[in-house]
Design an enzyme around this catalytic site. Sequence first.
Site, mmCIF file in Angstrom:
data_model
loop_
_atom_site.group_PDB
_atom_site.id
_atom_site.type_symbol
_atom_site.label_atom_id
_atom_site.label_comp_id
_atom_site.label_asym_id
_atom_site.label_seq_id
_atom_site.Cartn_x
_atom_site.Cartn_y
_atom_site.Cartn_z
ATOM 1 N N GLU A 115 101.561 118.750 58.080
ATOM 2 C CA GLU A 115 102.293 117.735 57.329
ATOM 3 C C GLU A 115 103.389 118.385 56.501
ATOM 4 O OE1 GLU A 115 100.056 115.136 54.818
ATOM 5 O OE2 GLU A 115 98.559 114.754 56.371
ATOM 6 N N ASP A 173 104.554 112.533 55.480
ATOM 7 C CA ASP A 173 103.691 111.971 54.440
ATOM 8 C C ASP A 173 104.566 111.468 53.292
ATOM 9 O OD1 ASP A 173 101.787 111.325 52.565
ATOM 10 O OD2 ASP A 173 100.909 113.313 52.413
#
Length: 367
Positions: A217, A242
């Site tokens: 991420e 994210d």
Amino acid sequence: MHIVSLEAIPYSIPYRRPLAFAIGEVREAAHVLLRIHTDDGIVGQADVLPRPYTYGETVGSILAAVHTLFAPVLVGRDPGNREMIDRLLDNTVANNTVKAAVDLALWDILGQELGVSCHRLLGGYTDRVRVSHMVGIGKPAEMAEEARRVHDDFGVTTFKVKVGRPEYRTDVEAVLRIRDALGDDVVLGLDANHGWTAEQATAALTAMEPAGVELIEEPCPSSEVLGRRRCIAGTRIPVYADESAPTLETVARAVTTDGFDGINIKTSRSGFTRSSRILGLCDGLGIGVLVGNQIDTQLGTLASVAFAAAHRHTAVRPAEVTNFLLIEDDLLTDPVRVVDGAIAVRPEPGLGIEIDEDKLDHYRTDR
């Protein structure tokens, strides 16, 4: 039924130990409990999480937004008119976590009114979700030991390792140590929280490939537009967005033009209504999703579990819902439990939230 008032109660519960990541560190759950009261006596509840280093929201700004921006819009409204309320909330920019909490509390009211759990209202796909545990930044040996302990004590077999240190070789060592400690059957993901530059991210991910990492991420800042695109294109590890994609519009950009392979959905950031829109977009485009954690208490975990278990596309991957294990206490009368690597949904109407009022009185910070 109509909304008669909003109540925002700040509280703080210490962590057993700090949770560190590339852009900050959390030592206490300094949150706000939102309560929406109706004239029928039903009260919807949700947790609001200030994350100034990510979204700019603080406890003070949350309290101000609830009382001065959103209460005037909500009081007198039918809580079932969620779409209209959602449009009215959008007249104020940002404040995503407050808007999310309002939405969750409205769903909680609806579930209680109908006598049905939010999990069933959302889809009711399965009755539990496998969990993923987040390992904070620390010394590599200590990170490996934490992962081993959580694996042994709770049966967790999926971990997300916080990385993103400028000296990325230390992160590489930590990931390799965790893999050695847990073996090949455990799933490992990474979260750099924008901590690396695009060049550092490319080098680190190449070095970590032998560890069998499933995803990464936010490897580098979204401001490094071209560098991030090169990083995503240059790694065989799937890259998830994210904090750079908190809304439907930013998710659309992330998956259609920025090259991301998947999206982290957080109900504490987008509620149930907006999270459902994001999920539908990703499902239709064939984009991977996971239900993430905003470093939630057990209160926020109930919402994440309800959403993750309600949909086929979210239930196939473990949800990141175990950060409450780091918090010394909680406000729920019936604690959330991790059993054999999973958390069961609450069958009670709404979100199944029952607050221990004595604990709330002890931990609240406005008295």
